[in-house]
Design a protein around this motif. Structure first.
Motif, PDB file in Angstrom:
ATOM      1  N   ASP A  40       8.195  49.045 -13.398  1.00  9.32           N
ATOM      2  CA  ASP A  40       7.238  50.036 -12.916  1.00  9.32           C
ATOM      3  C   ASP A  40       7.558  51.443 -13.389  1.00  9.32           C
ATOM      4  O   ASP A  40       7.012  52.399 -12.926  1.00  9.32           O
ATOM      5  N   LEU A  71       9.284  54.271 -16.599  1.00  8.65           N
ATOM      6  CA  LEU A  71       9.292  54.633 -18.013  1.00  8.65           C
ATOM      7  C   LEU A  71      10.741  54.883 -18.396  1.00  8.65           C
ATOM      8  O   LEU A  71      11.356  55.789 -17.855  1.00  8.65           O
ATOM      9  N   VAL A  72      11.265  54.056 -19.281  1.00  9.81           N
ATOM     10  CA  VAL A  72      12.695  54.114 -19.574  1.00  9.81           C
ATOM     11  C   VAL A  72      12.958  54.347 -21.051  1.00  9.81           C
ATOM     12  O   VAL A  72      12.347  53.693 -21.898  1.00  9.81           O
ATOM     13  N   LEU A  73      13.878  55.267 -21.319  1.00 14.70           N
ATOM     14  CA  LEU A  73      14.369  55.474 -22.687  1.00 14.70           C
ATOM     15  C   LEU A  73      15.463  54.442 -22.886  1.00 14.70           C
ATOM     16  O   LEU A  73      16.552  54.583 -22.342  1.00 14.70           O
ATOM     17  N   ARG A 107      17.675  55.188 -19.766  1.00 15.94           N
ATOM     18  CA  ARG A 107      17.527  56.443 -19.023  1.00 15.94           C
ATOM     19  C   ARG A 107      16.101  56.574 -18.501  1.00 15.94           C
ATOM     20  O   ARG A 107      15.139  56.429 -19.246  1.00 15.94           O
ATOM     21  N   ASN A 108      15.989  56.861 -17.232  1.00 15.95           N
ATOM     22  CA  ASN A 108      14.689  57.008 -16.579  1.00 15.95           C
ATOM     23  C   ASN A 108      14.026  58.311 -17.019  1.00 15.95           C
ATOM     24  O   ASN A 108      14.536  59.398 -16.765  1.00 15.95           O
ATOM     25  N   LEU A 109      12.879  58.216 -17.683  1.00 15.11           N
ATOM     26  CA  LEU A 109      12.212  59.411 -18.192  1.00 15.11           C
ATOM     27  C   LEU A 109      11.480  60.186 -17.116  1.00 15.11           C
ATOM     28  O   LEU A 109      11.088  61.333 -17.329  1.00 15.11           O
ATOM     29  N   ARG A 118      -1.253  54.254  -7.157  1.00 15.93           N
ATOM     30  CA  ARG A 118       0.116  53.815  -7.403  1.00 15.93           C
ATOM     31  C   ARG A 118       1.064  54.106  -6.261  1.00 15.93           C
ATOM     32  O   ARG A 118       1.825  53.258  -5.842  1.00 15.93           O
TER      33      ARG A 118
END
Lengths: 117, 257
Positions: free
Chosen positions: A103, A105-107, B47-49, B195
């Protein structure tokens, strides 16, 4: 569209990680986007092309992987993966579901060019 | 520490200036190339943006909690009646709840002016071209409001069903409005708006006799997106219809603060 602000956040985060490791360039970037975020890979790629200019990511390629939502149903115990926006159990239709992954957004990773010495 | 509000976050504007200066300063490290080698390395980050927005949102929520202010984020398409609903809620509260507002728009402070006319503190945020509010904008706005004198703070998001849902503002409740003139098929078309939503309100119910709007359809579709969504329907022109919403916010203050 919000793909622009996501692209700038992506470039900032990637540059920070690259600098921390003494890299002089970022060659490629891999991102995972949960389906439920509504992110459209083509739009993010286009926004990225503009956002990367003048940064360590100039010329870098971007790969965007869209992943399904993984839900666990508190009612029937089912664990399901679906490309969906619906927070209901696909098995029993109950609304008591936990989002386990897919769910955000991950780099995920960077390919860096690091000068030696 | 944030000098102005002691919230634990560095002042957002100063932080951006620092980051800008760092970027220029680091432009050329002076790594000599040529004789030295260059290696390629893949690094795994996961890494969580959204982390920066999430961190600011958490700080906002904490800060509001400390001041015992319940914050409610209102989202909808343009013209669904967010501002009119706020006017009706302020009137219905009749001073029994101290209400304030943050108004978000790309341009103008029209909505802020309308609400100020009711005598409540309002801060207008004009985003320029950004189609949604984010936690950093709300953080700045919190500095400009007398939080110690408020019980309930509404954040009226930019009129847009596409983007705002992705950004946690640090509010305690997030709600989506849909008016009876916008079509009963919109919920499934704009799932991201729901959401992080806790409530959904159908507005302009006074117009129901004049439109083909099946109120059950959006409610059913909204409940599919989020099974625990609280459902409301009201008309800003019929003050008694906003009472259930007001009671919901009172109840939320008791439970969450």
């Amino acid at each position: 569209m919000h793909e622009w602000s996501l692209a700038t956040a992506l470039v900032q985060a990637a540059e920070e990680e690259a600098r921390r490791r003494g890299a002089s360039r970022v060659l490629s970037v891999a991102v995972t986007a949960g389906f439920r975020t509504g992110v459209v890979p083509e739009l993010l790629e286009r926004a990225f092309e503009a956002a990367r200019e003048g940064t360590l990511l100039a010329g870098a390629t971007l790969e965007v992987e869209v992943v399904p939502l993984r839900l666990r149903c508190r009612t029937c115990g089912a664990e399901e993966e679906e490309m969906t926006f619906l927070l209901v159990c696909p098995r029993c239709g109950g609304p008591e579901v936990e989002v386990q992954s897919g769910d955000g957004l991950v780099l995920r990773s960077l390919e860096l060019e690091i000068p030696e010495g | 520490m944030c000098e102005t509000c002691g919230c634990g976050l560095p002042d957002a504007a100063k932080r951006e200036a620092r980051e800008g200066a760092d970027r220029e300063h680091d432009h050329d490290h002076g790594h000599p190339h040529g004789d030295r080698g260059i290696r390629r390395e893949e690094v795994l980050l996961y890494r969580n943006l959204m982390e920066s927005n999430e961190r600011t949102a958490r700080a906002n929520r904490e800060h509001l909690l400390e001041h015992r202010v319940l914050a409610v984020n209102l989202m909808s398409g343009p013209g669904a009646g967010k501002t009119a609903l706020l006017e009706a809620l302020v009137q219905a509260a009749g001073g029994s709840l101290r209400i304030g507002a943050i108004e978000g728009d790309l341009a103008t402070d029209r909505d802020a002016v309308r609400l100020r006319a009711l005598g409540i503190p309002v801060h207008a945020v004009t985003t320029g071209s950004t189609c949604h509010l984010d936690a950093a904008m709300v953080h700045e706005a919190l500095h400009a409001l007398p939080l110690g004198e408020l019980d309930l703070l509404f954040v009226e998001n930019v009129g847009n069903l596409v983007c705002p849902g992705l950004y946690d503002l640090g509010c305690h409740l997030n709600g989506v409005l849909l008016s009876v003139t916008e079509g009963d098929d919109k919920v499934a078309k704009y799932p991201v708006a729901f959401r992080n939503a806790q409530f959904f309100c159908i507005t302009k119910t006074d117009l129901l006799p004049h439109v083909a709007f099946d109120a059950e359809r959006p409610r059913r579709e909204a409940r599919l997106l989020k099974g625990d969504l609280r459902l409301f329907a009201c008309s800003a022109r019929e003050p008694e219809t906003v009472a259930p919403l007001l009671e919901y916010f009172r109840e939320a203050r008791r439970v969450l603060l």
